[in-house]
Design a protein around this motif. Structure first.
Motif, PDB file in Angstrom:
ATOM      1  N   PHE A   1      14.835   5.632  -4.166  1.00 32.76           N
ATOM      2  CA  PHE A   1      13.534   4.947  -4.190  1.00 32.76           C
ATOM      3  C   PHE A   1      13.715   3.451  -4.418  1.00 32.76           C
ATOM      4  CE2 PHE A   1       9.651   3.714  -6.739  1.00 32.76           C
ATOM      5  CZ  PHE A   1       8.815   3.625  -5.628  1.00 32.76           C
ATOM      6  N   GLU A   2      13.101   2.658  -3.559  1.00 33.41           N
ATOM      7  CA  GLU A   2      13.156   1.192  -3.698  1.00 33.41           C
ATOM      8  C   GLU A   2      11.747   0.642  -3.826  1.00 33.41           C
ATOM      9  OE1 GLU A   2      15.746  -1.310  -1.536  1.00 33.41           O
ATOM     10  OE2 GLU A   2      16.907   0.375  -0.758  1.00 33.41           O
ATOM     11  N   PRO A   3      11.365   0.218  -5.028  1.00 28.98           N
ATOM     12  CA  PRO A   3       9.994  -0.268  -5.242  1.00 28.98           C
ATOM     13  C   PRO A   3       9.817  -1.709  -4.762  1.00 28.98           C
ATOM     14  CG  PRO A   3      11.197  -0.258  -7.313  1.00 28.98           C
ATOM     15  CD  PRO A   3      12.166   0.239  -6.270  1.00 28.98           C
ATOM     16  N   VAL A   4       9.869  -1.890  -3.454  1.00 34.33           N
ATOM     17  CA  VAL A   4       9.719  -3.242  -2.888  1.00 34.33           C
ATOM     18  C   VAL A   4       8.259  -3.695  -2.880  1.00 34.33           C
ATOM     19  CG1 VAL A   4      11.786  -3.168  -1.420  1.00 34.33           C
ATOM     20  CG2 VAL A   4       9.612  -2.261  -0.545  1.00 34.33           C
ATOM     21  N   GLY A   5       7.352  -2.798  -3.264  1.00 35.45           N
ATOM     22  CA  GLY A   5       5.918  -3.105  -3.220  1.00 35.45           C
ATOM     23  C   GLY A   5       5.342  -2.726  -1.859  1.00 35.45           C
ATOM     24  N   PHE A   6       4.022  -2.669  -1.805  1.00 34.11           N
ATOM     25  CA  PHE A   6       3.363  -2.240  -0.566  1.00 34.11           C
ATOM     26  C   PHE A   6       2.093  -3.053  -0.334  1.00 34.11           C
ATOM     27  CE2 PHE A   6      -0.143   0.288   1.188  1.00 34.11           C
ATOM     28  CZ  PHE A   6       0.342   0.504   2.465  1.00 34.11           C
ATOM     29  N   VAL A   7       1.906  -3.462   0.904  1.00 35.49           N
ATOM     30  CA  VAL A   7       0.698  -4.202   1.299  1.00 35.49           C
ATOM     31  C   VAL A   7      -0.054  -3.419   2.374  1.00 35.49           C
ATOM     32  CG1 VAL A   7      -0.194  -6.304   2.376  1.00 35.49           C
ATOM     33  CG2 VAL A   7       1.761  -6.449   0.821  1.00 35.49           C
ATOM     34  N   GLN A   8      -1.350  -3.207   2.153  1.00 31.40           N
ATOM     35  CA  GLN A   8      -2.211  -2.611   3.177  1.00 31.40           C
ATOM     36  C   GLN A   8      -3.048  -3.722   3.803  1.00 31.40           C
ATOM     37  OE1 GLN A   8      -2.967   0.889   4.195  1.00 31.40           O
ATOM     38  NE2 GLN A   8      -4.029  -0.294   5.790  1.00 31.40           N
ATOM     39  N   LEU A   9      -2.920  -3.909   5.109  1.00 29.63           N
ATOM     40  CA  LEU A   9      -3.727  -4.905   5.820  1.00 29.63           C
ATOM     41  C   LEU A   9      -4.845  -4.202   6.578  1.00 29.63           C
ATOM     42  CD1 LEU A   9      -0.846  -7.022   7.478  1.00 29.63           C
ATOM     43  CD2 LEU A   9      -1.988  -7.454   5.286  1.00 29.63           C
ATOM     44  N   VAL A  10      -6.061  -4.767   6.538  1.00 28.35           N
ATOM     45  CA  VAL A  10      -7.175  -4.166   7.296  1.00 28.35           C
ATOM     46  C   VAL A  10      -7.838  -5.227   8.177  1.00 28.35           C
ATOM     47  CG1 VAL A  10      -7.577  -2.460   5.478  1.00 28.35           C
ATOM     48  CG2 VAL A  10      -9.002  -4.509   5.549  1.00 28.35           C
ATOM     49  N   PRO A  11      -8.467  -4.790   9.269  1.00 25.45           N
ATOM     50  CA  PRO A  11      -9.116  -5.755  10.161  1.00 25.45           C
ATOM     51  C   PRO A  11     -10.380  -6.334   9.544  1.00 25.45           C
ATOM     52  CG  PRO A  11      -8.961  -3.548  11.177  1.00 25.45           C
ATOM     53  CD  PRO A  11      -8.581  -3.406   9.753  1.00 25.45           C
ATOM     54  N   ARG A  12     -10.864  -7.402  10.152  1.00 28.51           N
ATOM     55  CA  ARG A  12     -12.142  -7.971   9.710  1.00 28.51           C
ATOM     56  C   ARG A  12     -13.241  -6.922   9.868  1.00 28.51           C
ATOM     57  NH1 ARG A  12     -10.616 -12.529  12.861  1.00 28.51           N
ATOM     58  NH2 ARG A  12      -9.536 -14.008  11.526  1.00 28.51           N
ATOM     59  N   GLY A  13     -14.168  -6.935   8.955  1.00 23.09           N
ATOM     60  CA  GLY A  13     -15.266  -5.960   9.013  1.00 23.09           C
ATOM     61  C   GLY A  13     -15.011  -4.763   8.099  1.00 23.09           C
TER      62      GLY A  13
END
Ligand SMILES: Cc1cc2nc3c(=O)[nH]c(=O)nc-3n(C[C@H](O)[C@H](O)[C@H](O)COP(=O)(O)OP(=O)(O)OC[C@H]3O[C@@H](n4cnc5c(N)ncnc54)[C@H](O)[C@@H]3O)c2cc1C
Length: 393
Positions: free
Chosen positions: A83-95
């Motif tokens: 396990f590598e806790p590099v972090g996580f980013v969720q990107l969502v579209p406008r709206g």
């Protein structure tokens, strides 16, 4: 003729996790039967993102319970899950900014460490990234990715130490059932009687379910990923990202490369005769998508790729249940390309169900097999505009 208290079909992350958790709960005569080798299915090919962000509470809960295991794997299971806790980013579209906030709020209520980040914070998390078309983003500092094979081998090793018999090269040819109850399995090596059978056969479920009259509308899909060497000057060991704008995901791979998966749409294939390599057209699509975010990758060197088989359910969510028409038959089906990260909790819940009569760690009601027949397939009101994607993540 052999017998067991529980037979598990399939040696992927989910089958191995069930075996381990049954043994922890004191069930001793457990046999896990795998037709090829451990990790031969989707697990061995998994991108293995470990993130908590879903657009529903039930899957976030399973992921969060599982994170507790990934984070403390050596103590809870033994061995190393990579396990590598590099972090996580969720990107969502406008709206979809409001939906994002609602989902993050749900996740925080469960106890997940996550928050919506500003454009400035996002630019710090993903420097050199073109984020102009992003509506909003959420950040999970504790998430990352794991090694799916190491995880499975470690679950299996720990299960073996606790007395579970694991047989590879042993195909289950039929599930035996009579009078609405399971009775065991037939294998290429003979019959095994058992009052409880757990199915975790991934994309190969069809031939076991059909003779039982079970049809949940599952379809095998071929899923691809590609790896790109970091271009000159790129040194950022970036977080894992799911990009709901471009229907893709990425994470670091090794010391200086990025692994990416991009939605391709319907890609049905025969799990017994599929191409394990990556298509040239898919590589081009991945490079283009990666460069849309990280422009420096426009001329990045492709360093490999592969394809694996997942099993899609009609609503893109797994089925985790005791099958009502065949008592004693438990199943983890229709992984839908998202069930590595949840495998620790799925195994624990199924083991609890078998031993205690109900799952204790999480509510599996939303994953019930009857939801399709009830005309209530899964739908998340706070999704990001596209459901039932066949992209794995
Ligand atoms: C390219 C790719 C990327 C992915 N990325 C992610 C990700 O980032 N995060 C995530 O959470 N998930 C991801 N997934 C999905 C994840 O890998 C799967 O959901 C998960 O591994 C499923 O595990 P499983 O144990 O249920 O099934 P599998 O790993 O498919 O295992 C099933 C096993 O059962 C065996 N079997 C089948 N039939 C029989 C039989 N009759 N008798 C005996 N044995 C049998 C098979 O040989 C196989 O080993 C990805 C999948 C792929 C392919």
């Amino acid at each position: 003729m052999a017998s067991a208290d529980v037979v598990i079909v399939g040696g992927g992350a989910n089958g191995a996790s069930v075996a381990f958790h049954l043994a922890v709960l004191g069930v001793r005569n457990v046999r896990l039967l795998e037709r090829r080798h451990l990790g031969a299915g989707a697990t061995g090919k998994s991108g293995a993102l470990v993130r908590m962000h879903y657009t529903n509470e039930a899957e976030s809960r399973l992921a969060f319970e599982s994170l507790k295991t990934f984070r403390d794997f050596a103590t809870v299971v033994g061995g190393d899950c990579g396990f590598e806790p590099v972090g996580f980013v969720q990107l969502v579209p406008r709206g979809y900014e409001h939906a994002l906030s609602q989902n993050v709020e749900t996740q925080r209520r469960i106890g997940i460490e996550t928050r919506v980040v500003s454009k400035n914070e996002l630019a710090e998390l993903l420097p050199d990234c073109d984020l102009g078309d992003v509506g909003g983003a959420a950040w999970e500092p504790d998430s990352g990715f794991a090694d799916p094979n190491a995880t499975t081998f470690a679950f299996a090793d720990a299960a073996r130490r606790l007395g579970v018999a694991i047989e590879t090269g042993c195909e289950v040819t039929r599930v035996l059932a009579r009078g609405g109850r399971v009775g065991g399995v037939e294998t290429a090596r003979g019959r095994v009687d058992a009052p409880v059978v757990v199915l975790a056969p991934g994309a190969w479920a069809g031939s076991l379910l059909a003779p039982l009259g079970l049809d949940f509308g599952l379809r095998p899909h071929r899923i691809q990923v590609a790896v790109f060497r970091w271009p000159h000057g790129f040194t950022l060991r970036h977080p894992a990202v799911i990009d709901a704008v471009h229907h893709s995901w990425l994470r670091p791979e090794g010391e200086a490369a990025t692994l990416i998966g991009v939605e391709l749409g319907a890609g049905h294939a025969d799990p017994d005769a599929y191409d394990e390599g990556v298509d040239a057209a898919y590589v081009a699509l991945c490079r283009k998508t990666l460069a849309t975010r990280f422009p420096a990758f426009g001329e990045a060197t492709m360093r490999g790729g592969w394809a694996g088989m997942i099993m899609m359910s009609p609503d893109g969510r797994p089925i985790i249940d005791e099958i009502p028409s065949v008592r004693g038959l438990y199943a983890m089906l229709g992984d839908s390309g998202t069930s590595f990260k949840t495998s620790p909790a799925i195994g624990k819940c199924l083991a609890e169900w078998i031993v205690h009569g109900r799952p204790r760690t999480a509510d599996l009601g939303p994953f019930r097999s009857t939801r399709f027949a009830e005309g209530r397939p899964w739908h998340d009101p706070t999704n990001y505009g596209a459901e039932r994607l066949t992209i794995s993540r």
